[in-house]
Design a protein around this motif. Structure first.
Motif, PDB file in Angstrom:
ATOM      1  N   HIS A  44      33.353 -35.724  18.306  1.00  0.00           N
ATOM      2  CA  HIS A  44      32.677 -35.863  17.015  1.00  0.00           C
ATOM      3  C   HIS A  44      32.666 -34.551  16.238  1.00  0.00           C
ATOM      4  O   HIS A  44      32.863 -34.530  15.029  1.00  0.00           O
ATOM      5  N   SER A 104      23.435 -34.169  25.719  1.00  0.00           N
ATOM      6  CA  SER A 104      22.617 -35.043  24.876  1.00  0.00           C
ATOM      7  C   SER A 104      23.501 -35.792  23.879  1.00  0.00           C
ATOM      8  O   SER A 104      24.078 -35.181  22.976  1.00  0.00           O
ATOM      9  N   PRO A 105      23.617 -37.125  24.005  1.00  0.00           N
ATOM     10  CA  PRO A 105      24.446 -37.884  23.051  1.00  0.00           C
ATOM     11  C   PRO A 105      23.998 -37.670  21.609  1.00  0.00           C
ATOM     12  O   PRO A 105      24.815 -37.557  20.699  1.00  0.00           O
ATOM     13  N   ARG A 106      22.677 -37.588  21.395  1.00  0.00           N
ATOM     14  CA  ARG A 106      22.159 -37.414  20.034  1.00  0.00           C
ATOM     15  C   ARG A 106      22.576 -36.049  19.477  1.00  0.00           C
ATOM     16  O   ARG A 106      23.034 -35.943  18.339  1.00  0.00           O
ATOM     17  N   ALA A 107      22.450 -35.007  20.320  1.00  0.00           N
ATOM     18  CA  ALA A 107      22.840 -33.667  19.870  1.00  0.00           C
ATOM     19  C   ALA A 107      24.335 -33.617  19.567  1.00  0.00           C
ATOM     20  O   ALA A 107      24.764 -32.977  18.600  1.00  0.00           O
ATOM     21  N   ARG A 117      26.191 -36.109  18.516  1.00  0.00           N
ATOM     22  CA  ARG A 117      26.466 -36.802  17.245  1.00  0.00           C
ATOM     23  C   ARG A 117      26.053 -35.933  16.064  1.00  0.00           C
ATOM     24  O   ARG A 117      26.708 -35.906  15.029  1.00  0.00           O
ATOM     25  N   LEU A 118      24.940 -35.192  16.236  1.00  0.00           N
ATOM     26  CA  LEU A 118      24.471 -34.331  15.145  1.00  0.00           C
ATOM     27  C   LEU A 118      25.349 -33.097  14.976  1.00  0.00           C
ATOM     28  O   LEU A 118      25.401 -32.499  13.904  1.00  0.00           O
ATOM     29  N   ALA A 167      27.964 -38.762  26.773  1.00  0.00           N
ATOM     30  CA  ALA A 167      27.773 -37.309  26.623  1.00  0.00           C
ATOM     31  C   ALA A 167      29.040 -36.606  27.106  1.00  0.00           C
ATOM     32  O   ALA A 167      30.088 -37.230  27.257  1.00  0.00           O
ATOM     33  N   ARG A 184      27.736 -44.786  21.301  1.00  0.00           N
ATOM     34  CA  ARG A 184      26.860 -43.737  20.771  1.00  0.00           C
ATOM     35  C   ARG A 184      26.129 -43.015  21.892  1.00  0.00           C
ATOM     36  O   ARG A 184      25.432 -42.045  21.659  1.00  0.00           O
ATOM     37  N   GLU A 185      26.258 -43.500  23.111  1.00  0.00           N
ATOM     38  CA  GLU A 185      25.408 -42.990  24.191  1.00  0.00           C
ATOM     39  C   GLU A 185      26.116 -42.100  25.197  1.00  0.00           C
ATOM     40  O   GLU A 185      25.491 -41.611  26.125  1.00  0.00           O
TER      41      GLU A 185
END
Ligand code: SF4
Ligand code: SF4
Length: 518
Positions: free
Chosen positions: A292, A226-229, A231-232, A320, A317-318
């Protein structure tokens, strides 16, 4: 050997269009191929001989390769019209072999096989010569044939013949680091890595996983994909560290303690990454799943160094995880899905993709075999490991201050055995005037990181890591550079465990420190 590395050969054109529509011998025809591997054209058989062409087709079929056609091929990249004889067959990917067929060129004299395969028949290419044994880190540790490449190939042959396996069988398969040392030196070109991936995928349903494997599989499928996970993960891990939790929980036994000990490292979490510059040639800087959260220092330094060399290194940003971890623990479907996801995220615009980790670069270069996107050029041709990319640049355009401290260089298995670009690392470090590099592992060897291996195989991983630490101590350096984040995490953890203060950084960090203000 006709071609040193046949995987680097690509079909560009074929002179008989309907040749791809027949499932039989179909010759003669002329194929045009591009080759990026080392080729000795003088060893080529004359491809205009129908006798040789037919003979090689028969040999390929005898070896169980699903042959489509045989014919002449003209190599476009070696500046010669010298013909070579090829067999063309198709490789089914592990992930979706029912839906997709990929066309492969096999150099006829070595009857090559595809990168990904759906059976283990290529184990038959092992002639049991044993030349790989001294290069195998696990065989060196145990002296047990079943922990050697030859022994593991015999286990795979057993697996092909019988589904009956024991826990001991699984242990010897699990202990393989997938370091590639055996494959790199095998005179029979046994594709050991692809075979091991296939064996692990086949064994996955009957493999009762321990806690550490299940934990990693869960992280691999939910967080790393998950790209969002991802980054977080940077800010979350930053807070975790500020609370002192890795040091506290690192005292626990078992997998939780081990993971926390590995996480106790400086990451450069506070660095703000650069925004796109817009007026410079663009590159995609691939952060992988660790950039990251665990290696922001390297991401930042790579961006700055590339900017100084006139490039705008953009971080998508996308993207994984590259999928290497999933591929090597028997999750071929997930690895293939990640390949497609990352290719989509990085677009089909031919912008170069630069990886800060040699492990990711090696895996990204294998995307062509699983990727189903219609790209104008093979994805692999866009991918470079950052030191290999820098080595191709003009050294004179940027100046560096001298460095009087000797620096240790640890070459990761992926840089040496998969990318086969160890020299690039030393070539670029030579840009720093006066720098003395001390090669920690000129004879090869593995530090025991190997992706999830450093968590799932603690005893072997520690023993291998400690052997490298001994060589670091002997080299008497205070700074060590290495191009793979896994090796960096592992060696930092083993050095800390021994109470030894050696800074472990990516070579781009050293280069940026020495970069002279222009
Ligand atoms: S894998 Fe290659 S080097 Fe090792 S025993 Fe088999 S043929 Fe020989
Ligand atoms: S990949 Fe590495 S650990 Fe596995 S059998 Fe080959 S040399 Fe040994």
């Amino acid at each position: 050997m006709l071609i040193d590395d046949f995987i680097d050969v690509r079909l560009v054109d074929i002179a008989v269009p309907d040749a791809l529509g027949v499932n039989d011998q179909h010759w003669p025809f002329t194929a045009t191929v591009q080759a990026t591997g080392a080729i000795d054209p003088d060893l080529a058989f004359p491809g205009n001989s129908q006798f040789f062409t037919a003979l090689f087709g028969v040999i390929a079929q005898g070896l169980g390769i699903e042959t489509l056609a045989t014919g002449r091929a003209v190599l476009t990249e070696i500046g010669t019209e010298k013909d070579m004889t090829f067999v063309i067959g198709h490789a089914r990917t592990l992930a979706d072999h029912a839906k997709k067929k990929q066309w492969c060129l096999y150099p006829a004299t070595s009857a090559g096989i595809p990168v990904y395969m759906d059976d283990l028949s290529a184990t038959d290419r092992c002639v049991k010569c044993g030349l790989c044994l001294p290069h195998c880190p696990t065989f060196t540790l145990t002296g047990n044939e079943a922990d050697s490449p030859r022994g593991r190939i015999s286990l795979m042959q057993w697996l092909e013949a019988s589904p009956e396996i024991s826990q001991g069988f699984l242990n010897h398969i699990d202990r393989c680091l997938q370091c590639g040392a055996c494959e790199a030196m095998c005179p029979s070109k046994v594709p050991f890595g692809a075979l091991m991936d296939t064996a692990r995928t086949r064994l996955a349903p009957q493999h009762r996983q321990g806690f550490s494997n299940r934990l990693l599989a869960g992280i691999g499928s939910r967080v790393l994909a998950s790209p969002r996970a991802l980054r977080l993960a940077g800010p979350v891990l930053g807070g975790y560290r500020r609370l002192g939790l890795p040091a506290l929980l690192g005292k626990l036994p078992g997998t939780v303690g081990r993971l926390n000990r590995l996480l106790s490292r400086k990451t450069g979490a506070g660095h703000r990454l650069a925004r796109p510059a817009g007026n410079l040639p663009r590159l995609h800087l691939f952060p992988g799943c660790t950039g990251h959260a665990l290696d922001r220092q390297t991401l930042y330094d790579a961006q700055q160094l590339l900017r100084a060399r006139g490039y705008d290194a953009v971080i998508s940003r996308e993207t994984a995880c590259c999928g290497a971890l999933q591929q090597h623990i028997g999750q071929a479907d997930r690895a293939a899905a990640l390949a497609r996801h990352n290719h989509t995220a990085l677009g089909d615009d031919e912008v170069p993709v630069i990886s800060i980790a040699s492990g990711c670069a090696a895996h990204l270069q294998g995307y062509d075999a699983v990727d189903t996107l219609d790209a104008s050029a093979p994805f692999s041709s866009r991918v470079s490991e950052i030191m290999a990319f820098l080595a191709e640049q003009d050294a004179a355009t940027v100046r560096f201050d001298p460095c009087e401290e000797p620096v240790g260089v640890y070459v990761p298995c992926t840089q040496r055995n998969a990318l086969r670009q160890s020299q690039a690392l030393f070539d670029v470090l030579r840009w720093i005037p006066g720098l003395e590099t001390r090669h920690i592992n000129p004879q090869g060897g593995c530090c025991g990181a190997a992706g999830s291996y450093m968590v799932t195989q603690p005893a072997f991983s520690d023993a291998l890591g400690d052997a490298v630490v001994e060589r670091i101590i002997d080299s008497a350096v205070r700074t060590l550079v290495t191009t793979n984040i896994g090796c960096s995490i592992q060696l930092q953890a083993r050095l800390r465990a021994r109470g030894i203060e050696v800074e472990v950084i990516h070579p781009v960090t050293l280069l940026l420190r020495q970069l002279r203000s222009q």
